[in-house]
Motif scaffolding. Sequence first.
Motif, PDB file in Angstrom:
ATOM      1  N   ARG A  44       0.872  -1.050   0.421  1.00 37.68           N
ATOM      2  CA  ARG A  44      -0.097   0.152   0.438  1.00 37.68           C
ATOM      3  C   ARG A  44       0.846   1.446   0.206  1.00 37.68           C
ATOM      4  NH1 ARG A  44      -5.603   1.971  -1.259  1.00 37.68           N
ATOM      5  NH2 ARG A  44      -5.685   2.935   0.516  1.00 37.68           N
TER       6      ARG A  44
ATOM      7  N   GLN B  77       1.904   1.629  -3.270  1.00 30.41           N
ATOM      8  CA  GLN B  77       1.468   2.166  -4.445  1.00 30.41           C
ATOM      9  C   GLN B  77       0.887   3.611  -4.021  1.00 30.41           C
ATOM     10  OE1 GLN B  77      -2.875   1.016  -3.050  1.00 30.41           O
ATOM     11  NE2 GLN B  77      -3.673   0.957  -5.631  1.00 30.41           N
TER      12      GLN B  77
ATOM     13  N   GLN C 277       1.471   6.806  -6.971  1.00 33.38           N
ATOM     14  CA  GLN C 277       0.354   7.846  -6.907  1.00 33.38           C
ATOM     15  C   GLN C 277       0.931   8.804  -6.994  1.00 33.38           C
ATOM     16  OE1 GLN C 277      -2.032   5.921  -4.662  1.00 33.38           O
ATOM     17  NE2 GLN C 277      -3.316   4.663  -6.136  1.00 33.38           N
TER      18      GLN C 277
ATOM     19  N   LEU D  55      -1.440  12.549 -13.168  1.00 36.21           N
ATOM     20  CA  LEU D  55      -2.984  11.999 -12.492  1.00 36.21           C
ATOM     21  C   LEU D  55      -3.450  13.186 -12.144  1.00 36.21           C
ATOM     22  CD1 LEU D  55      -3.625   9.199 -11.238  1.00 36.21           C
ATOM     23  CD2 LEU D  55      -2.605   8.970  -9.570  1.00 36.21           C
ATOM     24  N   THR D  56      -4.191  13.356 -12.323  1.00 36.91           N
ATOM     25  CA  THR D  56      -4.831  14.972 -12.029  1.00 36.91           C
ATOM     26  C   THR D  56      -5.113  14.976 -10.943  1.00 36.91           C
ATOM     27  OG1 THR D  56      -7.030  14.291 -12.142  1.00 36.91           O
ATOM     28  CG2 THR D  56      -5.686  15.575 -14.391  1.00 36.91           C
TER      29      THR D  56
ATOM     30  N   ASP E 109      -8.154  16.221  -9.740  1.00 40.55           N
ATOM     31  CA  ASP E 109      -9.531  15.088  -9.040  1.00 40.55           C
ATOM     32  C   ASP E 109      -9.439  13.723  -9.498  1.00 40.55           C
ATOM     33  OD1 ASP E 109     -10.864  17.450  -9.018  1.00 40.55           O
ATOM     34  OD2 ASP E 109     -11.686  17.487 -11.247  1.00 40.55           O
ATOM     35  N   GLU E 110      -8.833  13.104 -10.173  1.00 39.37           N
ATOM     36  CA  GLU E 110      -8.340  11.514  -9.732  1.00 39.37           C
ATOM     37  C   GLU E 110      -7.319  11.040  -8.800  1.00 39.37           C
ATOM     38  OE1 GLU E 110      -7.659  11.191 -14.934  1.00 39.37           O
ATOM     39  OE2 GLU E 110      -5.900  10.911 -14.014  1.00 39.37           O
TER      40      GLU E 110
ATOM     41  N   PRO F 165     -10.105  11.637  -4.169  1.00 36.38           N
ATOM     42  CA  PRO F 165     -10.467   9.559  -4.306  1.00 36.38           C
ATOM     43  C   PRO F 165      -9.198   9.075  -3.313  1.00 36.38           C
ATOM     44  CG  PRO F 165     -11.576  10.551  -5.888  1.00 36.38           C
ATOM     45  CD  PRO F 165     -10.582  11.192  -5.959  1.00 36.38           C
ATOM     46  N   LEU F 166      -8.116   8.834  -3.701  1.00 30.42           N
ATOM     47  CA  LEU F 166      -7.065   7.751  -3.941  1.00 30.42           C
ATOM     48  C   LEU F 166      -6.133   8.378  -2.634  1.00 30.42           C
ATOM     49  CD1 LEU F 166      -5.849   7.903  -7.520  1.00 30.42           C
ATOM     50  CD2 LEU F 166      -7.346   6.132  -6.426  1.00 30.42           C
TER      51      LEU F 166
ATOM     52  N   GLN G 123      -8.823   8.281   0.137  1.00 28.87           N
ATOM     53  CA  GLN G 123      -8.091   6.685   0.953  1.00 28.87           C
ATOM     54  C   GLN G 123      -7.398   6.143   1.427  1.00 28.87           C
ATOM     55  OE1 GLN G 123     -10.307   3.057  -0.683  1.00 28.87           O
ATOM     56  NE2 GLN G 123     -11.774   4.497  -1.892  1.00 28.87           N
TER      57      GLN G 123
ATOM     58  N   GLN H 269      -7.994   3.773   4.292  1.00 35.24           N
ATOM     59  CA  GLN H 269      -9.499   4.332   4.501  1.00 35.24           C
ATOM     60  C   GLN H 269     -10.152   4.821   5.555  1.00 35.24           C
ATOM     61  OE1 GLN H 269      -9.842  -0.152   1.620  1.00 35.24           O
ATOM     62  NE2 GLN H 269     -11.504  -0.062   3.516  1.00 35.24           N
TER      63      GLN H 269
ATOM     64  N   ALA I 216     -14.610   0.051  -2.645  1.00 38.11           N
ATOM     65  CA  ALA I 216     -14.221   0.947  -2.507  1.00 38.11           C
ATOM     66  C   ALA I 216     -14.298   2.171  -3.126  1.00 38.11           C
ATOM     67  CB  ALA I 216     -13.115   0.760  -3.199  1.00 38.11           C
ATOM     68  N   PHE I 217     -15.961   2.217  -3.991  1.00 38.57           N
ATOM     69  CA  PHE I 217     -16.493   3.537  -4.406  1.00 38.57           C
ATOM     70  C   PHE I 217     -18.223   3.457  -4.389  1.00 38.57           C
ATOM     71  CE2 PHE I 217     -12.254   2.499  -6.463  1.00 38.57           C
ATOM     72  CZ  PHE I 217     -11.153   4.309  -6.461  1.00 38.57           C
TER      73      PHE I 217
END
Lengths: 569, 173
Positions: A15, A18, A22, A31-32, A34-35, A38-39, A42, A117, A160-161
């Motif tokens: 994690r 990852q 990101q 990665l904008t 807005d993208e 949510p990442l 979490q 999360q 997850a969403f």
Amino acid sequence: MYRYDKTDQQIINERVTQYRDQISRHLAGELTTDELRPLRLQNGLYIQRHGPMLRIAIPYGMLAAAQLRKLAEISRRYDRAVGHFTTRQNMQLNWPQFEETPAILAELASVQMHAVQTSGNCVRNITSDHFAGIAPDELTDPRPYCELLRQWSTFHPEFAFLPRKFKIAVNAAAVDRAVIRAHDIGLDLVLDDDGEIGFRVFVGGGLGRTPILGKVVREFLPRRHLLSYLDAILRLYNRYGRRDNMYKARIKILVQALGIEEFSRQVEAEWSQLKDGPTTVPDAEFARLAGHFNPPAWETLPAEDPLHAARIRTDRAFAHWVRRCVHAHKTPGYAAVTLSLKAPGVAPGDISDAQMRAVADLAERFSFGEVRVSHEQNLVLADVRQRDLHELWQIARSHRLTTANIGLLTDMICCPGGDLCALANARSTPIAEAVHQKFDDLDYLHDIGDISLNISGCMNSCGHHHVANIGILGVDKNDEEWYQITIGGQQGNAAAIGKVIGPSFYAQEVPSVIEALIAVYLENRTDSERFIDTLQRIGIDPFKARAYAGRDRRRTAKVDSREKEVVNA
Amino acid sequence: MPRIIKNRQIVEDDWQVLALAAGETPDTVPLPAAPVLLPLSVWQARRDEIIARAAPLGVWLDSHEGPEALAGDIDRFTVIGVNFPKFTDGRSYSSARLLRERYGYGGEIRALGDVLQDQLFYMQRCGIDAYALRADKDMEKALAGLSVFSEAYQAAVDQPQPLFQRRPVQEPT
């Protein structure tokens, strides 16, 4: 407490990798904003009023001393040497640097911690009773079930969403200390007639702009079916929860729209397809998890330690503290201790790095190296010998951790509010401080007795004001801070949502309004009544009348229509 | 030819996706030459006509459309698309699992729409095996999204046994 094996550690390490990737892709423009949003949510990362805020998970409030020391180190190295405990038993850092958050997560992973999360539209940190495993009124230890749910909810691929955030709490005691009916799912451990362990399942509770208490969706769910049953509820919610209006996206709105009977019928229909599948939890797994929560090596001690009893008689300050901050333990000669994070002059739930280290030391010396975070934003040392209480108290006092106010008016649950939070309509910590100043006489506070006063800076209700005897909600009217007051809420088995007493007040009025409410109680109470008892007996009107007596109502107005719940920033 | 990720590789692919434009109706929209993924509404309105074309069949479900609608015909389809109108709309994860686990669908499930690297791992776990990545994203780089985690706790399509059924006995670290 639960200790990772290699697989758990590997998942958390991956994690971190990852997340680091990101963030670097974001910084590289791949990665904008807005993208990423949510990442990063979490992974607990918000972008707040002054910059980022990182919310670190403390699963069901359990912390090892070494973990608390790591939090102290992180707060000093990456933040301003202070942390803030939340009502989900988590810790927030309010001043990290965005670019340093991957390094913070790597530090956390080194002590089996993470920020997985703690935000986002997914299953959040599982919360439970801070006296789990030691409470005299407990049916069984809820923590193995909490850990099972932590693992099940961690990176659940289907959920997850979700339409909105999803909160689960577990209680196993006669008195619910986990506010389970204020959760999307509340789990109450019970026995059926044959002595089998299972759950009474509540669904559709939640605070926020539409406070609702959860309703029973199933009277008894055998424990082996816990995960398949929750999969069924979550699947229904994922598929049919509203996504067109974020204010109506919580599961409580779906439950309300269908009615609990129809909702329950649909859950049962879905569950009938999942039941007895591979997700059925075998007894061996419950035993494995329970093994992580084996009781520490309690000594055999007399129920009453004579030296402790003598100190209570001779040391008045110590006796005061014992009365409010020391709690019953199921093992003779032991007690649980609450270290109050509600001292005057400090934002409720805030803790300095020096205090974190001090608590870690106390835990190792007096309580088997473990600490719990309560949802009331205090810390608990759960396994202290009675005979050690005086020494513990003396040390804790030197770190300002012994304010004898647990369960009293100044033991306020309070969100960070407008000073820090981008969502807030109003500041909350100055109100808490004003209450401290108005009620600075400890004898008077003890005389008022058990009462809850909670403060939220906006409709998101992080400060749990709806379930407080006196709730204070910050509202924004024409860019001014106003405060709406509710009374009659409570947590526990008789959980109730408070009622608004009338038009809101401006900040300077709030302490005297509280004083007026307290005065009505003191004038009307019988010997054994708490504030809530008197209120329930005589009704809201005398309180309302006194709160507004002599006030110039021309300065008030209805709550502004712009006041609204806001989602994660 | 357009490319997609399929079975963890980048492959060329000639399936088109038909979406109804404003003013078009399921009953009258011209059917493109196969292979094509048709909207559920077109499939439902013209099932017999489509079957009579004797070409590989494809259909796509929008996120609010459940796989229940395909239950009786599931084995006719070579490809079923599941749409993600926004990557934060998680409904199609449930649709994919239901297609695999409840309706026993063994053909290709293709993620359509706002399909991004950071969701591929979850999609794969839910039984999606082909990904029409959003056109502005780098497909080679996105492949890494399929192998972010080497292990997972829950039962899902890619691993029907939850970790607690498989966890090796080891000492805590």
